[in-house]
Design an enzyme around this catalytic site. Sequence first.
Site, PDB file in Angstrom:
ATOM      1  NE  ARG A  46      -2.902   0.482   3.341  1.00 60.42           N
ATOM      2  CZ  ARG A  46      -2.197   0.713   4.456  1.00 60.42           C
ATOM      3  NH1 ARG A  46      -1.482   1.814   4.592  1.00 60.42           N
ATOM      4  NH2 ARG A  46      -2.204  -0.148   5.452  1.00 60.42           N
ATOM      5  CG  ASP A 170      -9.948  15.173 -15.600  1.00 61.94           C
ATOM      6  OD1 ASP A 170      -9.259  14.603 -16.469  1.00 61.94           O
ATOM      7  OD2 ASP A 170     -10.936  14.647 -15.064  1.00 61.94           O
ATOM      8  CE  LYS A 195     -12.790   7.005 -19.036  1.00 58.68           C
ATOM      9  NZ  LYS A 195     -13.071   8.266 -18.402  1.00 58.68           N
TER      10      LYS A 195
HETATM   11  C1  LIG Z   1     -13.545   8.699 -17.107  1.00 61.84           C
HETATM   12  C2  LIG Z   1     -13.139  10.027 -16.610  1.00 61.84           C
HETATM   13  C3  LIG Z   1     -12.891  10.252 -15.254  1.00 61.84           C
HETATM   14  C4  LIG Z   1     -13.074   9.180 -14.202  1.00 61.84           C
HETATM   15  O1  LIG Z   1     -12.163   8.152 -14.331  1.00 61.84           O
HETATM   16  P1  LIG Z   1     -12.442   6.640 -13.886  1.00 61.84           P
HETATM   17  O2  LIG Z   1     -11.193   5.944 -14.283  1.00 61.84           O
HETATM   18  O3  LIG Z   1     -13.667   6.181 -14.620  1.00 61.84           O
HETATM   19  O4  LIG Z   1     -12.681   6.646 -12.423  1.00 61.84           O
HETATM   20  C5  LIG Z   1     -12.477  11.513 -14.855  1.00 61.84           C
HETATM   21  N1  LIG Z   1     -12.334  12.515 -15.760  1.00 61.84           N
HETATM   22  C6  LIG Z   1     -12.572  12.338 -17.065  1.00 61.84           C
HETATM   23  C7  LIG Z   1     -12.405  13.484 -18.006  1.00 61.84           C
HETATM   24  C8  LIG Z   1     -12.986  11.098 -17.541  1.00 61.84           C
HETATM   25  O5  LIG Z   1     -13.246  10.938 -18.846  1.00 61.84           O
END
Ligand SMILES: *Cc1c(COP(=O)(O)O)cnc(C)c1O
Length: 381
Positions: A46, A170, A195
Amino acid sequence: MKFGSKLIHNGNEIDEHTGALSIPIYQASTYHQKNMDIQQEFDYSRSGNPTRKALEDTITKLENGDKGFAFSSGMAATSSVFSIFSAGDHLIVCEDVYGGTYRIGTDFFSRFNVEVTFLDATNLRKIEESIRYNTKAIFLETPSNPLLRITNLKEGIKIAKAHDLLVIIDNTFMSPYLQRPMELGADIIIHSATKFIGGHSDVVGGLAVVKGELLAKKIYQVQNSFGAILGPQDCWLLMRGLKTLKVRMDYQQQNAQKLAEWLNEHERVEKVYYPGLKDHVGREIHFSQATGAGAVLSFKTVDEKIARNFMSNVHLSAVAVSLGGVETIVSYPVRMSHAAMPKDDRERLGITDNLIRISAGLEDVDDLIEDFNRALFLDDE
Ligand SMILES: *Cc1c(COP(=O)(O)O)cnc(C)c1O
């Protein structure tokens, strides 16, 4: 070294013990301590794991940050970053942020008295006006989902710095290949590695990269305390995915551009949203802070029925909520990613029932166009 070379040669490509051209999956929870009085780098997974460390070091180098962290999902990364704030703090978040981020801001952190103001961050004046004495950070996402709205990162960061605020970005849609906000002064970068970084629709993971020792300490404390870590197998998959990030992105982006231009001329399409199109709002700003338009686009059909028919009749692409994989994925935000959002909010943000989002994959684009064209013209009663 240029970015493409960095993906392959970043210091984490060779196992130092054997010379293997792949970092092993250290499937271990704990580590033998030869001498109790000497602190080892690894004692419990962890707190640290060699495979995870290799991934964390890699993303740090790619984003030009100081320290990276791998989490069990993009949302684990985002909520861990939110957890460095305290009761009484105020955050500013762009209104068309990822749905999960909206939910933790409204449903969870509000319970711990961390206040969040959601606003249209494309309007810089609104950011400036919303700053209060207790504002601690600005959270931005550009291009946004699903309408690819563009926020001016340089100007947003300038405002934040003038008020001593942290800037959190993000960067999921662009990946570090196309956009590196840390080079513009951002403090924390978050990725849903599910993604484009993973890139093959086979792993859920999240990454965060920070600038400076203080933030590194704070995020490490959350990662080690809450323990939303990414397992070694998934870390390995993300490192494997990263090696082809540039070639995938280049090709997917090229497909996205061709699809956008083709849809833009289609008689059953009302509007296409893609920063690669000449008339896309904010296009100039986008290309001042990113080197490509990315592989996600969306479009509105002339009416809802065409959109619904399209969704039930596309064969080649997957119908799914995710994006960034090798396969083209189409989604219907009103029923999928944004289903939980109240209709009024959706409409205000332009997420209407004739809207379709596409994540362009690696297929031959002619096959995609043929399939899309058939699905757009199919009128089943
Ligand atoms: C999918 C996504 C998230 C969340 O990510 P997870 O891996 O599904 O928890 C956050 N920000 C954006 C822009 C995303 O496309």
